[in-house]
Design a protein around this motif. Structure first.
Motif, PDB file in Angstrom:
ATOM      1  N   MET A   1       0.778  -1.294  -0.097  1.00  0.00           N
ATOM      2  CA  MET A   1      -0.089   0.019  -0.026  1.00  0.00           C
ATOM      3  C   MET A   1       0.836   1.210   0.148  1.00  0.00           C
ATOM      4  O   MET A   1       0.665   2.065  -0.559  1.00  0.00           O
ATOM      5  CB  MET A   1      -0.943  -0.114   1.270  1.00  0.00           C
ATOM      6  N   ARG A   2       1.870   1.372   0.815  1.00  0.00           N
ATOM      7  CA  ARG A   2       2.974   2.180   0.780  1.00  0.00           C
ATOM      8  C   ARG A   2       3.545   2.528  -0.567  1.00  0.00           C
ATOM      9  O   ARG A   2       3.647   3.648  -1.212  1.00  0.00           O
ATOM     10  CB  ARG A   2       3.909   2.124   1.723  1.00  0.00           C
ATOM     11  N   LEU A   3       3.989   1.321  -1.163  1.00  0.00           N
ATOM     12  CA  LEU A   3       4.556   1.374  -2.540  1.00  0.00           C
ATOM     13  C   LEU A   3       3.602   2.199  -3.584  1.00  0.00           C
ATOM     14  O   LEU A   3       4.275   2.518  -4.456  1.00  0.00           O
ATOM     15  CB  LEU A   3       5.112  -0.078  -3.063  1.00  0.00           C
ATOM     16  N   VAL A   4       2.248   1.729  -3.515  1.00  0.00           N
ATOM     17  CA  VAL A   4       1.454   2.361  -4.546  1.00  0.00           C
ATOM     18  C   VAL A   4       1.097   3.916  -4.333  1.00  0.00           C
ATOM     19  O   VAL A   4       0.118   4.101  -4.792  1.00  0.00           O
ATOM     20  CB  VAL A   4       0.361   1.421  -5.071  1.00  0.00           C
ATOM     21  N   GLY A   5       1.554   4.337  -3.198  1.00  0.00           N
ATOM     22  CA  GLY A   5       1.358   5.945  -2.866  1.00  0.00           C
ATOM     23  C   GLY A   5       0.276   5.918  -1.677  1.00  0.00           C
ATOM     24  O   GLY A   5      -0.422   7.135  -1.631  1.00  0.00           O
ATOM     25  N   GLY A   6      -0.027   4.853  -1.026  1.00  0.00           N
ATOM     26  CA  GLY A   6      -0.975   5.108   0.040  1.00  0.00           C
ATOM     27  C   GLY A   6      -0.380   5.920   1.281  1.00  0.00           C
ATOM     28  O   GLY A   6       0.743   5.653   1.616  1.00  0.00           O
ATOM     29  N   SER A   7      -1.102   7.131   1.814  1.00  0.00           N
ATOM     30  CA  SER A   7      -0.674   7.888   2.856  1.00  0.00           C
ATOM     31  C   SER A   7      -0.738   6.977   4.052  1.00  0.00           C
ATOM     32  O   SER A   7      -1.549   6.004   4.040  1.00  0.00           O
ATOM     33  CB  SER A   7      -1.327   9.080   2.623  1.00  0.00           C
TER      34      SER A   7
ATOM     35  N   HIS B   1      -4.274   6.915   5.132  1.00  0.00           N
ATOM     36  CA  HIS B   1      -5.234   6.097   4.201  1.00  0.00           C
ATOM     37  C   HIS B   1      -5.027   4.511   4.409  1.00  0.00           C
ATOM     38  O   HIS B   1      -5.889   3.871   4.437  1.00  0.00           O
ATOM     39  CB  HIS B   1      -4.806   6.391   2.695  1.00  0.00           C
ATOM     40  N   ILE B   2      -3.717   4.176   4.884  1.00  0.00           N
ATOM     41  CA  ILE B   2      -3.407   2.679   5.264  1.00  0.00           C
ATOM     42  C   ILE B   2      -3.961   2.354   6.383  1.00  0.00           C
ATOM     43  O   ILE B   2      -4.631   1.402   6.831  1.00  0.00           O
ATOM     44  CB  ILE B   2      -1.880   2.393   5.153  1.00  0.00           C
TER      45      ILE B   2
END
Lengths: 302, 227
Positions: A212-218, A221-222
């Motif tokens: 989730m972090r790698l696809v841009g999740g703040s 958001h996660i």
């Protein structure tokens, strides 16, 4: 904003549902933790009832000389009632004391005969004093000793009762301190068990969090769906704990009542149902959300 | 424009992963990054997504040194970049639709936009009928196409593909490469890290060869896999 909140709740609920084995295990452990808290509440209630029962039995009596007038006794009574540490003052007149004595010894022919032979009532008027707290008796006695009408008082039975009063006080303090200590230790263990269970649940999903972090999740958001998931563990655990607690209480209440007269667990927790259930619910949700919040932090560093 | 200036990256065990890297990649280029395992290809890509910071040097994307970004700015950078991995990195508890939708949700897209765009991109990668399947219900090739769909959904300007064909057979590998070339035709910069000779030669574009953390060759046009 409403859509974002809806998404977070949906996502949290889907996580909870799709992770059914882990959710079931975590909810079960949290339910046990909440039952432990409920047990602690029962323990605190029972010990406080025992302590207050003991304290109710403690009082002091002030006996007045036979030549004292009722006005003088009532003046002392009013002085005592004005004291903030006095809970109740009961006046027992000479006649009432004699009537009580006769009632108490109604079956004893010798005493009844002896009383009949006496020309005067030999018993003294007295004031029975109950303090708000058993530690206050000494200061009440000090107040009485300094009272302007001390000369009409014959004796104050505090000195005879002092050892008993101190013993009750020490038992009360012991139960209070140990109860608090045991509650704190068990509560700490319960919190650690919950935290570790949720940490393991989240650890199991650390790869997902990293993705989730790698696809841009703040972070939020996660994090938010995991917090909702933690809250859901709490909600279901509270429901299970309540469903187990009340039937158990119904089963044991009468047995506890036999062992410790005057205590009705079902009566107390039944009357406080609408305070108890929200408390367990808030406790469950808080434990779930706070544990998730702390546990997820270390996996958000990618 | 991506610019790497005097990059050194040393891992905790004192392994020199990147050694004095200087590189410029223009917008819209298709670059194949080749070399044996341990050459530094993946490390280079991880610098561009700020998974790693260089020990020395600057990684500039559109003139911004991304090593200087705050942790709150990193997600914003990653939303501009699509990434594809050898191990797919799909969210196992989300179905195909939700995996793609997640990348849009994080950039604050409205549900209507998500419901419109996700089926389109799933259709581009040929996964329309697999939208409700979970990753464990997909084949290797389908997983990688799903990962590509996810990387495309927010229309990234840069697409980083780290050994995307590493777990695929030849047929699926060519499908993936064709997709990457198609994406590049629409103007997206594509950086493909691979040690698959056939794939690189089939693409026939700029090829940068790496060995032991250094760039040893840079064939700007009609590059071939040479080590």
């Amino acid at each position: 904003m409403r859509k974002a909140i809806k998404r977070i709740f949906n996502s949290g609920w889907l996580n909870f549902k799709r992770n059914s084995y882990l959710s079931f295990g975590t909810t079960g452990i949290m339910a046990l933790v909440l039952l432990l808290f409920s047990g602690l509440m029962v323990l605190n209630y029972v010990s406080s009832q025992i302590v207050s029962g003991l304290q109710d039995k403690v009082d002091i009596s002030v006996y007045f000389k036979n030549d004292s007038s009722e006005d003088q006794v009532m003046t002392v009574k009013q002085d005592l009632e004005a004291q903030s540490n006095v809970a109740l003052v009961t006046y027992i007149s000479k006649d009432k004391a004699l009537a009580d004595f006769k009632t108490n010894h109604a079956g004893d022919a010798l005493i009844q005969q002896s009383l009949a032979e006496l020309a005067d009532n030999p018993l003294q008027a007295s004031l029975n004093v109950k303090a708000k707290d058993s530690t206050q008796y000494a200061s009440i006695v000090t107040f009485l000793e300094a009272n302007k009408l001390r000369s009409v008082m014959d004796k104050i039975n505090f000195y005879e009762n002092e050892a008993v009063i101190n013993r009750v006080q020490s038992i009360s303090n012991g139960v209070g301190n140990w109860g608090l200590g045991v509650t704190l230790v068990l509560a700490l263990i319960a919190i650690l068990v919950t935290f570790n269970t949720i940490r393991l649940t989240i650890y199991n999903q650390k790869n997902e969090i990293e993705i989730m972090r790698l696809v841009g999740g703040s972070n939020w958001h996660i994090k938010a769906p995991f917090l909702i998931e933690g809250g859901l563990y709490g909600v279901f655990a509270a429901a299970i704990a309540t469903a187990v607690f009340y039937p158990t209480l119904w089963f044991v209440s009468s047995k506890v009542g036999v062992l410790i007269p005057g205590i009705s667990l079902l009566g107390y927790f039944g009357a406080n149902f609408f305070e108890f259930v929200p408390l367990i619910l808030v406790l469950g949700i808080s434990l779930g959300v706070i544990s998730s919040f702390i546990a997820i932090r270390r996996f958000l560093k990618v | 424009m991506i610019k790497l200036k005097d990059i050194f990256t040393i891992y905790d065990d004192d392994f020199m992963a990147l050694d004095s890297i200087n590189l410029e990649i223009k917008d819209g280029e298709f670059v194949s990054l080749v070399g044996p395992s341990g050459a530094g290809k993946s490390t280079l890509l991880r610098l561009m997504t700020r998974e790693l910071k260089p020990n020395q040097g600057e990684v500039l994307i559109d003139g911004v040194d991304i090593a200087e970004l705050t942790s709150a700015q990193v997600p914003l950078l990653r939303r501009k970049i699509g990434t594809i991995f050898q191990d797919f990195k799909l969210l196992s508890r989300k179905n195909a639709f939700e995996n793609v939708a997640f990348a849009l949700e994080v950039s604050g897209a409205e549900p209507d936009e998500i419901n419109e765009d996700v089926p389109k991109v799933l259709s581009i990668v040929g996964l329309t009928d697999k939208a409700k399947n979970f990753p464990h219900q997909l084949s290797g090739g389908e997983k990688q196409r799903l990962a590509i769909a996810r990387s495309l959904i927010h229309r990234p300007r840069i697409l980083l593909a780290d050994e995307p064909t590493g777990n695929l057979d030849m047929v699926n590998s060519y499908d993936v490469v064709k997709l990457l070339m198609k994406i590049n035709e629409f103007g997206t910069t594509v950086i493909l890290a691979t040690h698959n000779r056939e794939v690189v030669n089939a693409v026939g574009r700029r090829v940068i060869s790496m060995e032991k953390g250094k760039i040893v060759r840079d064939q700007v046009e009609q590059g071939k896999y040479i080590i």
